[in-house]
Design a protein around this motif. Sequence first.
Motif, PDB file in Angstrom:
ATOM      1  N   ARG A 109     -11.111   1.123   1.601  1.00  0.00           N
ATOM      2  CA  ARG A 109     -10.463  -0.479   1.567  1.00  0.00           C
ATOM      3  C   ARG A 109     -10.014  -0.974   0.577  1.00  0.00           C
ATOM      4  O   ARG A 109      -9.082  -1.648   0.476  1.00  0.00           O
ATOM      5  N   ASP A 110     -10.782  -0.914  -0.677  1.00  0.00           N
ATOM      6  CA  ASP A 110     -10.198  -1.595  -1.674  1.00  0.00           C
ATOM      7  C   ASP A 110      -8.886  -0.688  -2.323  1.00  0.00           C
ATOM      8  O   ASP A 110      -8.146  -1.455  -2.789  1.00  0.00           O
ATOM      9  N   VAL A 111      -8.853   0.444  -2.327  1.00  0.00           N
ATOM     10  CA  VAL A 111      -7.779   1.153  -2.604  1.00  0.00           C
ATOM     11  C   VAL A 111      -6.383   0.805  -1.674  1.00  0.00           C
ATOM     12  O   VAL A 111      -5.327   0.635  -1.976  1.00  0.00           O
ATOM     13  N   PHE A 112      -6.762   0.829  -0.458  1.00  0.00           N
ATOM     14  CA  PHE A 112      -5.665   0.227   0.472  1.00  0.00           C
ATOM     15  C   PHE A 112      -4.990  -1.063   0.336  1.00  0.00           C
ATOM     16  O   PHE A 112      -3.885  -1.417   0.554  1.00  0.00           O
ATOM     17  N   ALA A 113      -6.111  -2.000  -0.244  1.00  0.00           N
ATOM     18  CA  ALA A 113      -5.638  -3.342  -0.521  1.00  0.00           C
ATOM     19  C   ALA A 113      -4.738  -3.300  -1.707  1.00  0.00           C
ATOM     20  O   ALA A 113      -3.689  -3.996  -1.742  1.00  0.00           O
ATOM     21  N   VAL A 114      -4.837  -2.455  -2.589  1.00  0.00           N
ATOM     22  CA  VAL A 114      -3.950  -2.201  -3.609  1.00  0.00           C
ATOM     23  C   VAL A 114      -2.662  -1.748  -3.277  1.00  0.00           C
ATOM     24  O   VAL A 114      -1.423  -2.326  -3.711  1.00  0.00           O
ATOM     25  N   VAL A 115      -2.563  -0.893  -2.128  1.00  0.00           N
ATOM     26  CA  VAL A 115      -1.381  -0.413  -1.871  1.00  0.00           C
ATOM     27  C   VAL A 115      -0.534  -1.320  -0.960  1.00  0.00           C
ATOM     28  O   VAL A 115       0.802  -1.680  -1.043  1.00  0.00           O
ATOM     29  N   ASP A 116      -1.236  -2.188  -0.174  1.00  0.00           N
ATOM     30  CA  ASP A 116      -0.378  -3.086   0.558  1.00  0.00           C
ATOM     31  C   ASP A 116       0.250  -4.131  -0.351  1.00  0.00           C
ATOM     32  O   ASP A 116       1.160  -4.637  -0.008  1.00  0.00           O
ATOM     33  N   ALA A 117      -0.866  -4.650  -1.419  1.00  0.00           N
ATOM     34  CA  ALA A 117      -0.095  -5.573  -2.300  1.00  0.00           C
ATOM     35  C   ALA A 117       0.948  -4.983  -3.308  1.00  0.00           C
ATOM     36  O   ALA A 117       1.943  -5.830  -3.477  1.00  0.00           O
ATOM     37  N   ALA A 118       1.175  -3.728  -3.299  1.00  0.00           N
ATOM     38  CA  ALA A 118       1.907  -3.395  -4.143  1.00  0.00           C
ATOM     39  C   ALA A 118       3.148  -3.091  -3.476  1.00  0.00           C
ATOM     40  O   ALA A 118       4.312  -3.496  -4.120  1.00  0.00           O
ATOM     41  N   PHE A 119       3.202  -2.934  -2.221  1.00  0.00           N
ATOM     42  CA  PHE A 119       4.494  -2.884  -1.317  1.00  0.00           C
ATOM     43  C   PHE A 119       4.915  -4.089  -0.564  1.00  0.00           C
ATOM     44  O   PHE A 119       5.933  -4.072   0.027  1.00  0.00           O
ATOM     45  N   ALA A 120       4.142  -5.218  -0.814  1.00  0.00           N
ATOM     46  CA  ALA A 120       4.446  -6.441   0.019  1.00  0.00           C
ATOM     47  C   ALA A 120       5.605  -7.154  -0.659  1.00  0.00           C
ATOM     48  O   ALA A 120       6.492  -7.795   0.120  1.00  0.00           O
TER      49      ALA A 120
ATOM     50  N   ARG B 110       8.203  -5.314  -2.834  1.00  0.00           N
ATOM     51  CA  ARG B 110       8.528  -3.770  -3.186  1.00  0.00           C
ATOM     52  C   ARG B 110       9.305  -3.931  -4.542  1.00  0.00           C
ATOM     53  O   ARG B 110       9.174  -2.896  -5.281  1.00  0.00           O
ATOM     54  N   ARG B 111       9.949  -4.916  -4.721  1.00  0.00           N
ATOM     55  CA  ARG B 111      11.273  -4.998  -5.779  1.00  0.00           C
ATOM     56  C   ARG B 111      10.645  -5.440  -7.095  1.00  0.00           C
ATOM     57  O   ARG B 111      11.165  -5.480  -7.975  1.00  0.00           O
ATOM     58  N   LYS B 112       9.549  -5.845  -6.890  1.00  0.00           N
ATOM     59  CA  LYS B 112       8.557  -6.798  -8.089  1.00  0.00           C
ATOM     60  C   LYS B 112       7.961  -5.698  -8.880  1.00  0.00           C
ATOM     61  O   LYS B 112       7.456  -4.673  -8.337  1.00  0.00           O
ATOM     62  N   THR B 113       7.721  -5.875 -10.231  1.00  0.00           N
ATOM     63  CA  THR B 113       6.937  -5.016 -10.998  1.00  0.00           C
ATOM     64  C   THR B 113       5.441  -4.955 -10.598  1.00  0.00           C
ATOM     65  O   THR B 113       5.109  -6.076  -9.677  1.00  0.00           O
ATOM     66  N   LEU B 114       4.739  -4.199 -10.829  1.00  0.00           N
ATOM     67  CA  LEU B 114       3.197  -3.939 -10.249  1.00  0.00           C
ATOM     68  C   LEU B 114       2.615  -5.433 -10.817  1.00  0.00           C
ATOM     69  O   LEU B 114       1.772  -5.781 -10.217  1.00  0.00           O
ATOM     70  N   ARG B 115       3.084  -5.631 -12.126  1.00  0.00           N
ATOM     71  CA  ARG B 115       2.149  -6.707 -12.820  1.00  0.00           C
ATOM     72  C   ARG B 115       2.382  -8.077 -11.865  1.00  0.00           C
ATOM     73  O   ARG B 115       1.381  -8.749 -11.447  1.00  0.00           O
ATOM     74  N   ALA B 116       3.544  -8.246 -11.377  1.00  0.00           N
ATOM     75  CA  ALA B 116       3.793  -9.294 -10.552  1.00  0.00           C
ATOM     76  C   ALA B 116       3.189  -9.417  -8.948  1.00  0.00           C
ATOM     77  O   ALA B 116       2.584 -10.237  -8.438  1.00  0.00           O
ATOM     78  N   ALA B 117       3.491  -7.802  -8.489  1.00  0.00           N
ATOM     79  CA  ALA B 117       3.115  -7.726  -7.273  1.00  0.00           C
ATOM     80  C   ALA B 117       1.668  -7.902  -7.011  1.00  0.00           C
ATOM     81  O   ALA B 117       1.024  -8.204  -5.744  1.00  0.00           O
ATOM     82  N   LEU B 118       0.851  -7.393  -7.955  1.00  0.00           N
ATOM     83  CA  LEU B 118      -0.501  -7.412  -8.029  1.00  0.00           C
ATOM     84  C   LEU B 118      -1.217  -8.579  -8.382  1.00  0.00           C
ATOM     85  O   LEU B 118      -2.490  -8.823  -8.326  1.00  0.00           O
TER      86      LEU B 118
ATOM     87  N   PRO C 240       2.489  -1.485 -16.195  1.00  0.00           N
ATOM     88  CA  PRO C 240       2.804  -2.701 -15.565  1.00  0.00           C
ATOM     89  C   PRO C 240       4.314  -3.208 -15.200  1.00  0.00           C
ATOM     90  O   PRO C 240       4.274  -3.732 -14.276  1.00  0.00           O
ATOM     91  N   ARG C 241       5.184  -2.700 -15.865  1.00  0.00           N
ATOM     92  CA  ARG C 241       6.618  -2.699 -15.446  1.00  0.00           C
ATOM     93  C   ARG C 241       7.185  -1.811 -14.315  1.00  0.00           C
ATOM     94  O   ARG C 241       8.086  -1.891 -13.738  1.00  0.00           O
ATOM     95  N   ALA C 242       6.181  -0.767 -13.840  1.00  0.00           N
ATOM     96  CA  ALA C 242       6.452   0.035 -13.199  1.00  0.00           C
ATOM     97  C   ALA C 242       6.314  -0.708 -11.461  1.00  0.00           C
ATOM     98  O   ALA C 242       5.969  -1.792 -11.181  1.00  0.00           O
ATOM     99  N   ARG C 243       7.103   0.043 -10.573  1.00  0.00           N
ATOM    100  CA  ARG C 243       6.889  -0.348  -9.173  1.00  0.00           C
ATOM    101  C   ARG C 243       6.062   0.473  -8.326  1.00  0.00           C
ATOM    102  O   ARG C 243       5.818   1.600  -8.715  1.00  0.00           O
ATOM    103  N   GLY C 244       5.666   0.024  -7.205  1.00  0.00           N
ATOM    104  CA  GLY C 244       4.690   0.778  -6.403  1.00  0.00           C
ATOM    105  C   GLY C 244       5.401   1.892  -5.879  1.00  0.00           C
ATOM    106  O   GLY C 244       4.697   2.914  -5.379  1.00  0.00           O
ATOM    107  N   GLU C 245       6.575   2.087  -5.648  1.00  0.00           N
ATOM    108  CA  GLU C 245       7.202   3.237  -4.995  1.00  0.00           C
ATOM    109  C   GLU C 245       7.017   4.502  -5.853  1.00  0.00           C
ATOM    110  O   GLU C 245       7.485   5.612  -5.368  1.00  0.00           O
ATOM    111  N   VAL C 246       6.799   4.307  -7.222  1.00  0.00           N
ATOM    112  CA  VAL C 246       6.575   5.559  -8.057  1.00  0.00           C
ATOM    113  C   VAL C 246       5.243   6.201  -8.436  1.00  0.00           C
ATOM    114  O   VAL C 246       4.914   7.087  -8.741  1.00  0.00           O
ATOM    115  N   LEU C 247       4.383   5.485  -7.590  1.00  0.00           N
ATOM    116  CA  LEU C 247       2.888   5.712  -7.727  1.00  0.00           C
ATOM    117  C   LEU C 247       2.118   6.856  -6.392  1.00  0.00           C
ATOM    118  O   LEU C 247       2.724   6.396  -5.262  1.00  0.00           O
ATOM    119  N   GLY C 248       1.601   7.704  -7.129  1.00  0.00           N
ATOM    120  CA  GLY C 248       0.863   8.232  -5.826  1.00  0.00           C
ATOM    121  C   GLY C 248      -0.659   7.665  -5.542  1.00  0.00           C
ATOM    122  O   GLY C 248      -0.777   6.879  -6.212  1.00  0.00           O
TER     123      GLY C 248
END
Length: 313
Positions: free
Chosen positions: A234-245, A247-255, A276-284
Amino acid sequence: MDCVTVPDAPLLSAADIRRLASELDLRPTKTLGQNFVIDPNTIRRITAASNTGTGEHVLEVGPGLGSLTLGLLDAAAAVTAVEIDPVPAGRLPATVEEFRPGAGARLAVLTADAMQVSAAELDAVRPAQAAGAPTALVANLPYNVAVPVFLHLLAELPTLEHGLIMVQEEVADRLAAPPGSKTYGVPSAKAAWYAEVRKAGTIGKNVFWPAPSIQSGLVSFTRRTPPETAADRRDVFAVVDAAFAQRRKTLRAALTTWAGSPAAAEAALRAADVDPRARGEVLGIEDFARIAAHRSDSTSNSTSNSTSEGVAP
């Protein structure tokens, strides 16, 4: 227990489907995602692509009038079918007896919502000839609920080792998308927590009644061990949801909201060895798991830093 029917036994034709629907006064509805397969060759293709073993117990979702059910009974030892509509659910055992005399002991039908069904409910109706819980999922999933049903079943039934689902082609592309692709997103990442997922083909519109407006895609999956992490799913999925909510923001901003502050988000990302400047779409999914595991550390570090700077925690 091996299946007992012959592989070239007759399957439901378009005329059979329409006859059964007429007998039941059944009108397919979009609400329930009812598009019945009327082409026997498509059923044979799906059954073959599912790699179902003769000793397996298969879970089928949305059997409808029984097209795929008959094919699965030819391939497997037992089938449990979950159907939300009580009308076709009530007719299914009789259809199986009509087309596969004697196979009824290898079938169980549960009238339930697959998005809510539990392992205990499935176990309570287990077919007499099933050796254990389902090990394979083979289903024509309703388009509007395909992803939540798929993820729910993977979470609820750890015995599911592999399977094949038919979904809207766009959904199939998303489920099977790798990190970095345009279609990669929440469904892709969450499915990867449970399984190796790949697209296994495309199904045209004309093999269904009524014909949908878009093509379908086949998605094959094989269960995998989730990433090793101190965080739970559940904790991992919360990160996924936040990262793609966003999508075009950096992970630092999205999270930021997830972590509690921009500084806490950056601390968690750096601790997880993620830019931190990456986006969620590049993470596994392994990356998301590492980030989730470092949330509490980053929150503590952020609080300590704020306190040392004279800011109230």
